[in-house]
Design a protein around this motif. Sequence first.
Motif, PDB file in Angstrom:
ATOM      1  N   LYS A 314     -53.441-107.858 -68.447  1.00  0.00           N
ATOM      2  CA  LYS A 314     -54.073-107.848 -67.133  1.00  0.00           C
ATOM      3  C   LYS A 314     -53.028-108.187 -66.070  1.00  0.00           C
ATOM      4  CE  LYS A 314     -58.212-109.849 -64.985  1.00  0.00           C
ATOM      5  NZ  LYS A 314     -57.550-110.450 -63.820  1.00  0.00           N
ATOM      6  N   GLY A 315     -53.015-107.440 -64.994  1.00  0.00           N
ATOM      7  CA  GLY A 315     -51.987-107.598 -63.966  1.00  0.00           C
ATOM      8  C   GLY A 315     -51.919-109.016 -63.420  1.00  0.00           C
ATOM      9  N   ASP A 316     -50.695-109.519 -63.280  1.00  0.00           N
ATOM     10  CA  ASP A 316     -50.489-110.864 -62.747  1.00  0.00           C
ATOM     11  C   ASP A 316     -49.820-110.723 -61.378  1.00  0.00           C
ATOM     12  OD1 ASP A 316     -49.557-113.336 -61.993  1.00  0.00           O
ATOM     13  OD2 ASP A 316     -48.924-113.916 -64.022  1.00  0.00           O
ATOM     14  N   LEU A 317     -50.574-111.059 -60.347  1.00  0.00           N
ATOM     15  CA  LEU A 317     -50.109-110.860 -58.976  1.00  0.00           C
ATOM     16  C   LEU A 317     -48.807-111.609 -58.700  1.00  0.00           C
ATOM     17  CD1 LEU A 317     -51.005-109.399 -56.437  1.00  0.00           C
ATOM     18  CD2 LEU A 317     -52.333-111.403 -55.804  1.00  0.00           C
ATOM     19  N   LYS A 318     -48.713-112.811 -59.251  1.00  0.00           N
ATOM     20  CA  LYS A 318     -47.522-113.615 -59.002  1.00  0.00           C
ATOM     21  C   LYS A 318     -46.290-112.910 -59.559  1.00  0.00           C
ATOM     22  CE  LYS A 318     -48.586-118.059 -59.226  1.00  0.00           C
ATOM     23  NZ  LYS A 318     -48.717-119.410 -59.810  1.00  0.00           N
ATOM     24  N   LEU A 320     -45.977-109.771 -60.062  1.00  0.00           N
ATOM     25  CA  LEU A 320     -45.765-108.533 -59.312  1.00  0.00           C
ATOM     26  C   LEU A 320     -44.935-108.805 -58.061  1.00  0.00           C
ATOM     27  CD1 LEU A 320     -46.609-105.496 -59.034  1.00  0.00           C
ATOM     28  CD2 LEU A 320     -48.504-106.296 -57.622  1.00  0.00           C
ATOM     29  N   ILE A 321     -45.178-109.956 -57.465  1.00  0.00           N
ATOM     30  CA  ILE A 321     -44.521-110.264 -56.198  1.00  0.00           C
ATOM     31  C   ILE A 321     -43.196-110.991 -56.411  1.00  0.00           C
ATOM     32  CG2 ILE A 321     -44.803-111.751 -54.156  1.00  0.00           C
ATOM     33  CD1 ILE A 321     -47.715-110.571 -54.093  1.00  0.00           C
ATOM     34  N   TYR A 322     -43.158-111.889 -57.378  1.00  0.00           N
ATOM     35  CA  TYR A 322     -41.905-112.596 -57.691  1.00  0.00           C
ATOM     36  C   TYR A 322     -41.129-111.788 -58.717  1.00  0.00           C
ATOM     37  CZ  TYR A 322     -43.281-116.669 -55.002  1.00  0.00           C
ATOM     38  OH  TYR A 322     -43.615-117.508 -53.972  1.00  0.00           O
ATOM     39  N   THR A 323     -40.411-110.793 -58.259  1.00  0.00           N
ATOM     40  CA  THR A 323     -39.709-109.900 -59.184  1.00  0.00           C
ATOM     41  C   THR A 323     -38.394-110.514 -59.649  1.00  0.00           C
ATOM     42  OG1 THR A 323     -38.900-108.850 -57.202  1.00  0.00           O
ATOM     43  CG2 THR A 323     -40.644-107.700 -58.385  1.00  0.00           C
ATOM     44  N   ALA A 326     -35.535-111.274 -57.167  1.00  0.00           N
ATOM     45  CA  ALA A 326     -35.709-112.264 -56.101  1.00  0.00           C
ATOM     46  C   ALA A 326     -34.602-113.316 -56.184  1.00  0.00           C
ATOM     47  CB  ALA A 326     -37.074-112.916 -56.228  1.00  0.00           C
TER      48      ALA A 326
ATOM     49  N   THR B 222     -38.113-118.509 -51.958  1.00  0.00           N
ATOM     50  CA  THR B 222     -37.714-117.400 -52.806  1.00  0.00           C
ATOM     51  C   THR B 222     -37.823-116.123 -51.973  1.00  0.00           C
ATOM     52  OG1 THR B 222     -38.685-118.576 -54.646  1.00  0.00           O
ATOM     53  CG2 THR B 222     -38.155-116.264 -55.002  1.00  0.00           C
ATOM     54  N   TYR B 223     -36.794-115.315 -52.057  1.00  0.00           N
ATOM     55  CA  TYR B 223     -36.749-114.098 -51.243  1.00  0.00           C
ATOM     56  C   TYR B 223     -36.598-112.880 -52.130  1.00  0.00           C
ATOM     57  CZ  TYR B 223     -35.900-116.758 -46.925  1.00  0.00           C
ATOM     58  OH  TYR B 223     -36.016-117.584 -45.839  1.00  0.00           O
ATOM     59  N   ARG B 224     -37.089-111.759 -51.638  1.00  0.00           N
ATOM     60  CA  ARG B 224     -36.712-110.475 -52.210  1.00  0.00           C
ATOM     61  C   ARG B 224     -36.650-109.471 -51.067  1.00  0.00           C
ATOM     62  NH1 ARG B 224     -42.059-107.837 -55.101  1.00  0.00           N
ATOM     63  NH2 ARG B 224     -40.934-105.875 -54.942  1.00  0.00           N
ATOM     64  N   LEU B 234     -48.498-103.967 -51.857  1.00  0.00           N
ATOM     65  CA  LEU B 234     -48.661-105.283 -52.490  1.00  0.00           C
ATOM     66  C   LEU B 234     -49.718-106.106 -51.754  1.00  0.00           C
ATOM     67  CD1 LEU B 234     -44.922-106.163 -53.231  1.00  0.00           C
ATOM     68  CD2 LEU B 234     -46.656-105.358 -54.837  1.00  0.00           C
ATOM     69  N   GLU B 241     -57.530-109.008 -54.557  1.00  0.00           N
ATOM     70  CA  GLU B 241     -57.655-110.135 -55.489  1.00  0.00           C
ATOM     71  C   GLU B 241     -58.200-111.380 -54.780  1.00  0.00           C
ATOM     72  OE1 GLU B 241     -55.051-110.350 -58.778  1.00  0.00           O
ATOM     73  OE2 GLU B 241     -54.752-112.517 -58.561  1.00  0.00           O
ATOM     74  N   GLU B 269     -52.924-101.718 -64.312  1.00  0.00           N
ATOM     75  CA  GLU B 269     -53.290-102.951 -65.020  1.00  0.00           C
ATOM     76  C   GLU B 269     -53.905-103.988 -64.080  1.00  0.00           C
ATOM     77  OE1 GLU B 269     -50.284-101.884 -64.398  1.00  0.00           O
ATOM     78  OE2 GLU B 269     -48.825-103.502 -64.130  1.00  0.00           O
ATOM     79  N   PHE B 270     -53.855-103.713 -62.781  1.00  0.00           N
ATOM     80  CA  PHE B 270     -54.555-104.576 -61.829  1.00  0.00           C
ATOM     81  C   PHE B 270     -55.966-104.046 -61.558  1.00  0.00           C
ATOM     82  CE2 PHE B 270     -50.219-105.732 -61.270  1.00  0.00           C
ATOM     83  CZ  PHE B 270     -50.239-107.085 -60.936  1.00  0.00           C
ATOM     84  N   TRP B 403     -37.724-110.741 -47.676  1.00  0.00           N
ATOM     85  CA  TRP B 403     -39.105-111.226 -47.552  1.00  0.00           C
ATOM     86  C   TRP B 403     -39.190-112.594 -48.211  1.00  0.00           C
ATOM     87  CZ3 TRP B 403     -43.365-109.137 -51.298  1.00  0.00           C
ATOM     88  CH2 TRP B 403     -44.599-109.738 -50.999  1.00  0.00           C
ATOM     89  N   LEU B 405     -41.094-115.015 -49.980  1.00  0.00           N
ATOM     90  CA  LEU B 405     -42.318-114.769 -50.743  1.00  0.00           C
ATOM     91  C   LEU B 405     -43.325-115.896 -50.534  1.00  0.00           C
ATOM     92  CD1 LEU B 405     -40.704-113.418 -54.029  1.00  0.00           C
ATOM     93  CD2 LEU B 405     -41.521-112.162 -52.043  1.00  0.00           C
ATOM     94  N   MET B 408     -48.346-117.893 -53.870  1.00  0.00           N
ATOM     95  CA  MET B 408     -49.576-117.141 -54.141  1.00  0.00           C
ATOM     96  C   MET B 408     -50.784-118.047 -54.326  1.00  0.00           C
ATOM     97  SD  MET B 408     -48.398-114.224 -53.742  1.00  0.00           S
ATOM     98  CE  MET B 408     -49.911-113.335 -54.068  1.00  0.00           C
TER      99      MET B 408
END
Lengths: 330, 603
Positions: A314-318, A320-323, A326, B222-224, B234, B241, B269-270, B403, B405, B408
């Motif tokens: 199941k997709g984990d948003l965190k 997805l965003i914290y690649t 980073a 933390t940046y990306r 995103l 969500e 998967e989301f 960005w 971050l 979350m």
Amino acid sequence: MSAVQLTPKDLKSDQEVRWCPGCGDYAILNSTQAVLAEIGVPREKMAIISGIGCSSRFPYYMGCYGFHGIHGRATAIATGTKTANPDLSVWVVTGDGDAMSIGGNHLIHAMRRNVDLKILMFNNQIYGLTKGQYSPTSPAGLKTKTSPYGSVDLPFNPINLALGSGATFVARTVDTNPKHIKSTLLAAAAHKGIAFVEIWQNCVIFNDGAWKEWSTKEARAERTIDLQPGQPLVYGKDNEKGLRISGGEVEVVAAADADVWDPTTAAPLAYIMAYLDEREDLPHALGIFRQHAKPTYDGAVKEQVDFLTAKKGKGDLKKLIYTKDAWQVS
Amino acid sequence: MIRFAGDSGDGMQITGNQFTDTTAKVGNDLATFPDFPAEIRAPAGTRAGVSGFQIRFSSTDIYTAGDIPDVLVAMNAAALIVNYKDVAPGGIIIANTGNFTERDLQKAKLATNPLEDGTLDGYRVIAIDINARVTEALQGSPLTSKDVLRCKNFYVLGLMYWLYSRPIEPTLEWLAAKFAKKPELADANQTALRAGYNSGDIHEVFQGRYEVVPVENALPGTYRNIMGNHAVALGLVAGAELAGLKLFLGSYPITPATDILQHLSELKEFGVITCQMEDEIAGICTAIGASYAGMLGCTTTSGPGLALKTEAIGLAIMTELPLVIVDVQRAGPSTGLPTKVEQADLLQSLFGRNSDAPLPIVSCATPADAFDCAVEACRIAVQYMTPVILLSDNYIANGAEPWRLPDMDKLPRFPAVHVTDTAGYAPYSRDAKLARPWAVPGTPGLEHRIGGLEKEHITGNVSHNPENHQLMSEMRRDKVLGVRDTIPTPEVSGPEKADLLVVGWGSTFGAIRSGTERLRREQNVSVAHLHLRHLWPLAHGLDEIFARYKQILVPELNMGQLSRLLQGEYPDHRFLHYGKVKGKPFTAREIREKITAVLEAKS
């Protein structure tokens, strides 16, 4: 399906039905309510979605969920609803103007995708709600308010359009025969995938009698033939005549020599039956032209989502965003 | 600041993106601006086919992709002639002489060779036959000579890495991953990259190497690196969500919004459902149908597509269903300049529907801000049961910046409610926000009908009653106006009172912020900057802010849209419009010069 037992009354809403007295829509409404009561679906899982036109008032009269959309877009709205929740039984009610003119694009694409929708297209060959202009199914030469000297448009053959668009279930019925409407809609409901049902419907005010040559009880036996799976292609007062397809041509034979109809065939026989509309000497076809089994769009969409969710988790948003690429600034 | 320019087939966008990613990793602040032609492959070597990618990076915070490049890399004669005038006086121009043959000059419509005819006097021209160097470096490679030449962008990238002291490893790894199944291509491009990097030392074409040290005053975190379209995608996933919903995107490919559809189509998967529909109208109608069924419906488009969706937006307003409509603006009208930037869909977003059809509008200022704005659009849509338009533009969509971050776990949630209680249910009853209850098909006992015909207050039955239509029109207006109770008054950057307030929206943020800051810092100019995220409804407190400044200037990439809106809403103040419609963003210099001119005219 669970064994849900409903009566037609359960599918009536508390709204007063406001079609013109004598309109063919009444018979279709009653038959549809009878059919939906029988298909084993609880009424909260039924959604009737329509566009604009006389026929599109339909949802207001049904006791289930209903969405009266905008002109031509019912199939697109319904595609979204069905894809979002494939558990629903989604029915589109539309007319010849709504479906074949302004909504033509959505209609052909819903058919090509095989979205599991049941489309009831009331064909009265006229724009009724705007009070009598020619439609894309009006015969050439029809005199209407916008064609006072006769329409110069050539009409669509709705069955051929549906066949050509790849619809997996294509049928035709007529408002003068409630029993036939019912059996046709039951077959449509049982079909997994898109079902396109053209319903010859009489507009008593603006195009009265458009179908009477074929639709009255007297005319039907001689002028129509009912395409039913596994049944011989016979017609006539005593079913004494039959049709045989040979070398791409249709010939009238004795009932005993008639072909047996098979809507599941890959052969292009359904097209030939649709072209009977252009033959004065042969009956027009009603019944089930095509019934093919193919994967549904909504099913395939769900399958991909389920498959990839199982595969990737199941997709984990965190995440997805914290690649991985980073970086930290402290 | 560097601008890479070449044929659209030369891989300039890849080169630029690689330089960007590596620069972000080094810890510089940066901003980018890709500038590519509408044609995927315009005739090679012609002026029409020139594709550019500009990146500005610095040790200090920067807000725009820069006005004037310090370095121009021109892969052919056409790229040189289209771009050289933008380069800073004394700036460096690296020209690939391999593509300055007689034929190349002809294709670029040049009578003489600009490298030799004095055109480039005043610039530091570094002429390198990159074609020859790459061919030399890849001697013995199994690739055809045509494919060998296609590695030349990585040779250039290597050279620029050397010049700016960036590591080549991230790109080496990227190439290995990208061409995992074609090792010969990975190998050739890596060799070209190394050869370019080493050539800096070997050939001594440059007087020295630049060092741009990491930003010192960046906020910890933390940046990306992120591009605007990706951030919107995103943000929509996050917004769904946070609402406890699954996201549905009904869309139709259109430049420059397509990337959002592409990004979201990867996120199965989301539970994200993406439907690429037959047209723009079907895109929004499927989204409305999905919202009706209980998902968070969303559609993405650009200006011409928004025009097509108009009637359906009205349906969503009438049926009061949540819906997010993303408009990545491009220059118009009609097909206009599809790959160029403009901010000219504001009035279309506000008023482009039949009858009184109000909806909230949110606009993002930068690529990173696009994430927050997408979340905000989802929040408003769900809490107020309304369609919301999110305005982005081509500069944000294809621009990149670091960005910071979000945490979350700390993002506020706004759970949607699908009602199930049959007691007292009425389809058009309203809560404190004036939102109607969301009862989705499948819920026993709540069967009801909605549609585009006017609905009776509370019952939702079709109604042609005159008093009811008045009441419902006011309800729809007041519901949307009520959104202002949940949005903050924007903060002014700069002095609380001053001679001039510059009011902006959308992607002009960088040019205005950097222009006003510099004028204050270097010339002590009395100027402040206010940037609006919510364009409808407008936040509380703007009237009081406007009253504190002697003059108000509104720069926009259009012929006067926000200025017109503000003039109508706040007639006691005067809003000076400053427009630009050249398919390019404002430069900070243009903003500075305009501010100076306005202040001088007054004094």
